[in-house]
Design an enzyme around this catalytic site. Structure first.
Site, mmCIF file in Angstrom:
data_model
loop_
_atom_site.group_PDB
_atom_site.id
_atom_site.type_symbol
_atom_site.label_atom_id
_atom_site.label_comp_id
_atom_site.label_asym_id
_atom_site.label_seq_id
_atom_site.Cartn_x
_atom_site.Cartn_y
_atom_site.Cartn_z
ATOM 1 N N MET A 41 0.847 -1.204 0.000
ATOM 2 C CA MET A 41 0.000 0.000 0.000
ATOM 3 C C MET A 41 0.880 1.250 0.000
ATOM 4 O O MET A 41 1.104 1.881 1.023
ATOM 5 C CB MET A 41 -0.933 -0.031 1.202
ATOM 6 C CG MET A 41 -1.784 -1.290 1.268
ATOM 7 S SD MET A 41 -2.910 -1.349 2.681
ATOM 8 C CE MET A 41 -1.736 -1.500 4.030
ATOM 9 N N ASP A 42 1.338 1.614 -1.180
ATOM 10 C CA ASP A 42 2.323 2.684 -1.316
ATOM 11 C C ASP A 42 1.653 3.999 -1.732
ATOM 12 O O ASP A 42 0.852 4.017 -2.660
ATOM 13 C CB ASP A 42 3.360 2.280 -2.384
ATOM 14 C CG ASP A 42 4.574 3.193 -2.378
ATOM 15 O OD1 ASP A 42 4.731 3.987 -1.439
ATOM 16 O OD2 ASP A 42 5.362 3.108 -3.339
#
Length: 276
Positions: A41-42
């Site tokens: 989850m960047d």
């Protein structure tokens, strides 16, 4: 009156969206559906900066996006979902940022065991994966409560990697394998002489991620193609999908694209898997 109309409009939109997702899901189900999807989850902090939000707001938007993506995965009958929530390397960030993130994580973990939570709606069992001793005591206790509360759920599995890196996982698994084999040392030497003390199967048995099969797809947002020390042992045969959007901006159609790519490459990956 205006509020009631707004609520009705929201309900109609949600109903239409749910119907469309079911239609798309029935089409996708004609082909192979991935058993396991993992998410890096960047982009939460960059999203907050991009939207001129206060520090930490990006993570809250990211959590809302996560709930949507979990819903989409479970609607498509993806049994295993793994998320990279917090790396051991993240502890090197500013102390106040780490503390704020830990408080948010604790709050959201506690929300997982509420009666109407997504894990209870979809019958999801929750695992926390990583070196949990590095977490603060309140977060550790919250994680233990969530795992205990969802222990009976059996329809799907959510693995939350927190205080995790793949190198730490591998080192821990090797150490655990050696300790286990040391107890059997005399018997082992009698049976196999000077053979190897441990093998791949021994290590894999002690991996944190032994609770799930290897991921079919790893999705990392922000257009990044690095794994950043995430599931290095398990990802040899995984399809990597890297949409250019930031994590809070990812949506259902990105997931559809990843599944279509998986289906397109399925015959090839299955062949390679059988050859290895």
């Amino acid at each position: 009156m205006a509020k009631q109309n707004s609520n009705r409009a929201t309900q109609v939109i949600e109903a239409v969206g749910s119907f469309l997702r079911r239609c798309i899901g029935s089409i996708l189900s004609a082909g192979p559906i991935p058993k396991h999807i993992a998410f890096i989850m960047d982009g939460n902090r960059r999203y907050a900066k991009k939207q001129n939000l206060e520090e930490g707001a990006g993570h809250r938007f990211g959590y809302s996006t996560l709930m949507d993506m979990l819903k989409y995965c479970y609607e498509l009958d993806v049994k295993y979902v793994t998320i990279y929530a917090f790396s051991i390397e993240n502890f090197k960030r500013r102390p106040e940022e780490v503390q704020s993130t830990m408080q948010l994580i604790q709050e959201k973990i506690e929300g997982l065991i509420e009666k109407e939570s997504i894990v209870n709606r979809y019958g999801v069992r929750v695992h926390f994966i990583g070196n949990l001793k590095l977490l603060s005591k309140p977060v550790q206790l919250a994680a233990e409560r969530a795992m205990k509360a969802t222990w009976h759920n059996s329809k799907a599995v959510l693995s939350i990697c927190i205080a995790y890196t793949s190198t730490d996982e591998i080192v821990n698994a090797v150490e655990e394998s050696c300790r286990e084999k040391q107890k059997e040392k005399e018997k082992l030497l009698d049976e196999i002489g000077e053979g190897p003390l441990i093998d791949v199967a021994d290590v894999e048995k002690h991996m944190y991620m032994a609770v799930a099969p290897d991921p079919d797809i790893i999705i990392r947002t922000s257009g990044e193609t690095r794994l950043s020390n995430f599931l290095l042992w398990q990802s040899a045969g995984s399809l990597l999908y890297s949409p250019g959007v930031l994590w809070p901006e990812i949506g259902f159609w990105h997931l559809v694209r990843a599944v279509l790519d998986f289906q397109k490459n399925y015959a090839y990956t299955e062949k390679k898997s059988k050859e290895s």
